[in-house]
Motif scaffolding. Structure first.
Motif, PDB file in Angstrom:
ATOM      1  N   ASN A  10       0.808  -1.221   0.000  1.00  0.00           N
ATOM      2  CA  ASN A  10       0.000   0.000   0.000  1.00  0.00           C
ATOM      3  C   ASN A  10       0.845   1.276   0.000  1.00  0.00           C
ATOM      4  N   HIS A  11       2.126   1.143   0.329  1.00  0.00           N
ATOM      5  CA  HIS A  11       2.998   2.319   0.397  1.00  0.00           C
ATOM      6  C   HIS A  11       4.145   2.227  -0.609  1.00  0.00           C
ATOM      7  N   ASP A  12       3.922   1.467  -1.671  1.00  0.00           N
ATOM      8  CA  ASP A  12       4.881   1.332  -2.775  1.00  0.00           C
ATOM      9  C   ASP A  12       6.215   0.717  -2.355  1.00  0.00           C
ATOM     10  N   LEU A  13       6.194  -0.041  -1.271  1.00  0.00           N
ATOM     11  CA  LEU A  13       7.350  -0.836  -0.873  1.00  0.00           C
ATOM     12  C   LEU A  13       7.078  -2.229  -1.405  1.00  0.00           C
ATOM     13  N   VAL A  14       8.079  -2.950  -1.797  1.00  0.00           N
ATOM     14  CA  VAL A  14       7.860  -4.287  -2.350  1.00  0.00           C
ATOM     15  C   VAL A  14       8.329  -5.311  -1.322  1.00  0.00           C
ATOM     16  N   PRO A  15       7.369  -6.007  -0.664  1.00  0.00           N
ATOM     17  CA  PRO A  15       7.761  -6.999   0.332  1.00  0.00           C
ATOM     18  C   PRO A  15       8.374  -8.230  -0.335  1.00  0.00           C
ATOM     19  N   ILE A  16       9.457  -8.713   0.224  1.00  0.00           N
ATOM     20  CA  ILE A  16      10.129  -9.902  -0.304  1.00  0.00           C
ATOM     21  C   ILE A  16       9.977 -11.073   0.668  1.00  0.00           C
ATOM     22  N   ALA A  17      10.197 -10.810   1.962  1.00  0.00           N
ATOM     23  CA  ALA A  17      10.025 -11.846   2.990  1.00  0.00           C
ATOM     24  C   ALA A  17       9.734 -11.167   4.317  1.00  0.00           C
ATOM     25  N   ILE A  18       8.751 -11.701   5.043  1.00  0.00           N
ATOM     26  CA  ILE A  18       8.403 -11.190   6.373  1.00  0.00           C
ATOM     27  C   ILE A  18       8.137 -12.388   7.264  1.00  0.00           C
ATOM     28  N   ASN A  19       8.747 -12.375   8.444  1.00  0.00           N
ATOM     29  CA  ASN A  19       8.560 -13.461   9.399  1.00  0.00           C
ATOM     30  C   ASN A  19       9.142 -13.005  10.725  1.00  0.00           C
ATOM     31  N   GLY A  20       8.971 -13.816  11.732  1.00  0.00           N
ATOM     32  CA  GLY A  20       9.522 -13.481  13.029  1.00  0.00           C
ATOM     33  C   GLY A  20       9.121 -14.493  14.073  1.00  0.00           C
ATOM     34  N   THR A  21       9.157 -14.052  15.313  1.00  0.00           N
ATOM     35  CA  THR A  21       8.794 -14.900  16.439  1.00  0.00           C
ATOM     36  C   THR A  21       7.860 -14.114  17.351  1.00  0.00           C
ATOM     37  N   ASP A  22       7.702 -14.597  18.552  1.00  0.00           N
ATOM     38  CA  ASP A  22       6.787 -13.947  19.489  1.00  0.00           C
ATOM     39  C   ASP A  22       7.293 -12.605  20.014  1.00  0.00           C
ATOM     40  N   ASN A  23       8.585 -12.277  19.765  1.00  0.00           N
ATOM     41  CA  ASN A  23       9.098 -11.008  20.292  1.00  0.00           C
ATOM     42  C   ASN A  23       9.827 -10.129  19.274  1.00  0.00           C
ATOM     43  N   HIS A  24       9.833 -10.518  18.002  1.00  0.00           N
ATOM     44  CA  HIS A  24      10.471  -9.645  17.007  1.00  0.00           C
ATOM     45  C   HIS A  24      10.069 -10.066  15.599  1.00  0.00           C
ATOM     46  N   CYS A  25      10.413  -9.193  14.654  1.00  0.00           N
ATOM     47  CA  CYS A  25      10.127  -9.526  13.258  1.00  0.00           C
ATOM     48  C   CYS A  25      11.252  -9.077  12.343  1.00  0.00           C
ATOM     49  N   HIS A  26      11.262  -9.702  11.164  1.00  0.00           N
ATOM     50  CA  HIS A  26      12.202  -9.385  10.090  1.00  0.00           C
ATOM     51  C   HIS A  26      11.366  -9.022   8.868  1.00  0.00           C
ATOM     52  N   VAL A  27      11.724  -7.941   8.204  1.00  0.00           N
ATOM     53  CA  VAL A  27      11.031  -7.512   6.997  1.00  0.00           C
ATOM     54  C   VAL A  27      12.094  -7.238   5.939  1.00  0.00           C
ATOM     55  N   LEU A  28      12.086  -8.014   4.878  1.00  0.00           N
ATOM     56  CA  LEU A  28      12.973  -7.770   3.736  1.00  0.00           C
ATOM     57  C   LEU A  28      12.104  -7.184   2.635  1.00  0.00           C
ATOM     58  N   PHE A  29      12.478  -5.999   2.173  1.00  0.00           N
ATOM     59  CA  PHE A  29      11.664  -5.324   1.156  1.00  0.00           C
ATOM     60  C   PHE A  29      12.541  -4.480   0.247  1.00  0.00           C
ATOM     61  N   HIS A  30      11.961  -4.111  -0.883  1.00  0.00           N
ATOM     62  CA  HIS A  30      12.615  -3.196  -1.817  1.00  0.00           C
ATOM     63  C   HIS A  30      12.104  -1.795  -1.507  1.00  0.00           C
ATOM     64  N   LEU A  31      13.028  -0.883  -1.298  1.00  0.00           N
ATOM     65  CA  LEU A  31      12.707   0.517  -1.027  1.00  0.00           C
ATOM     66  C   LEU A  31      12.910   1.328  -2.294  1.00  0.00           C
ATOM     67  N   PRO A  32      11.837   1.911  -2.851  1.00  0.00           N
ATOM     68  CA  PRO A  32      12.012   2.723  -4.057  1.00  0.00           C
ATOM     69  C   PRO A  32      12.731   4.030  -3.728  1.00  0.00           C
ATOM     70  N   PRO A  33      13.336   4.670  -4.726  1.00  0.00           N
ATOM     71  CA  PRO A  33      14.116   5.882  -4.476  1.00  0.00           C
ATOM     72  C   PRO A  33      13.271   7.081  -4.055  1.00  0.00           C
ATOM     73  N   THR A  34      11.965   6.986  -4.164  1.00  0.00           N
ATOM     74  CA  THR A  34      11.090   8.109  -3.834  1.00  0.00           C
ATOM     75  C   THR A  34      10.643   8.115  -2.375  1.00  0.00           C
ATOM     76  N   ILE A  35      11.031   7.092  -1.606  1.00  0.00           N
ATOM     77  CA  ILE A  35      10.579   6.981  -0.218  1.00  0.00           C
ATOM     78  C   ILE A  35      11.788   6.936   0.715  1.00  0.00           C
ATOM     79  N   LEU A  36      11.759   7.759   1.742  1.00  0.00           N
ATOM     80  CA  LEU A  36      12.820   7.754   2.737  1.00  0.00           C
ATOM     81  C   LEU A  36      12.736   6.486   3.583  1.00  0.00           C
ATOM     82  N   LEU A  37      13.876   5.953   3.956  1.00  0.00           N
ATOM     83  CA  LEU A  37      13.901   4.762   4.801  1.00  0.00           C
ATOM     84  C   LEU A  37      13.173   5.015   6.120  1.00  0.00           C
ATOM     85  N   SER A  38      13.391   6.157   6.729  1.00  0.00           N
ATOM     86  CA  SER A  38      12.729   6.462   8.002  1.00  0.00           C
ATOM     87  C   SER A  38      11.208   6.457   7.852  1.00  0.00           C
TER      88      SER A  38
END
Length: 147
Positions: A41-69
């Motif tokens: 929904n925010h023009d980020l391309v999700p590649i892999a998302i997973n985690g456990t009961d206390n944290h998560c990992h998000v691998l995505f493509h960040l387009p040049p038009t969106i700040l990482l923050s």
């Protein structure tokens, strides 16, 4: 941006507040799916998302038009809002890690993210996070790394 070619794969890692076990196993697949929807929904391309009961990992493509923050803020704020509908005392930690991933290393990081449950039978989140910081050459003060 014509004639601009960018491939920014980023691996986000962040935990629940105080690394509490706030993400029940039964809702994890739905949360990870919801987070993928936030990305799309925010023009980020999700590649892999997973985690456990206390944290998560998000691998995505960040387009040049969106700040990482901005990307991190959108993912954490919207997923936190969703979690509060399912678990009222939910909160993500302040901060987290963002690590660049090369195209050649992307399949390895995807497998790593997909195998979080097995991985954490051997290593806790704190050790995993410190290893990621070290692997990526990030200096940190141990007094403040976990808030």
């Amino acid at each position: 941006m014509s004639h601009t070619y960018v491939k920014n794969h980023l691996h986000l890692v962040f935990s629940t507040k105080d690394r509490q076990k706030l993400i029940p196993k039964e809702i994890q697949p739905e949360l990870w799916s919801y987070m993928a929807g936030i990305c799309r929904n925010h023009d980020l391309v999700p590649i892999a998302i997973n985690g456990t009961d206390n944290h998560c990992h998000v691998l995505f493509h960040l387009p040049p038009t969106i700040l990482l923050s901005k990307a991190i803020s959108v993912i954490k704020a919207n997923s936190s809002r969703w979690m509060k509908q399912h678990k009222s005392d939910f909160a993500w930690q302040v901060g987290g890690g963002a690590f660049a991933v090369s195209m050649s290393n992307t399949p390895t990081v995807v497998r790593y993210i997909q195998n979080q449950e097995a991985h954490h039978r051997k290593r806790n989140f704190e050790d995993e996070y410190l290893a990621l910081l070290k692997k990526h050459g990030i200096d940190y003060d141990p007094r403040y790394v976990f808030g």
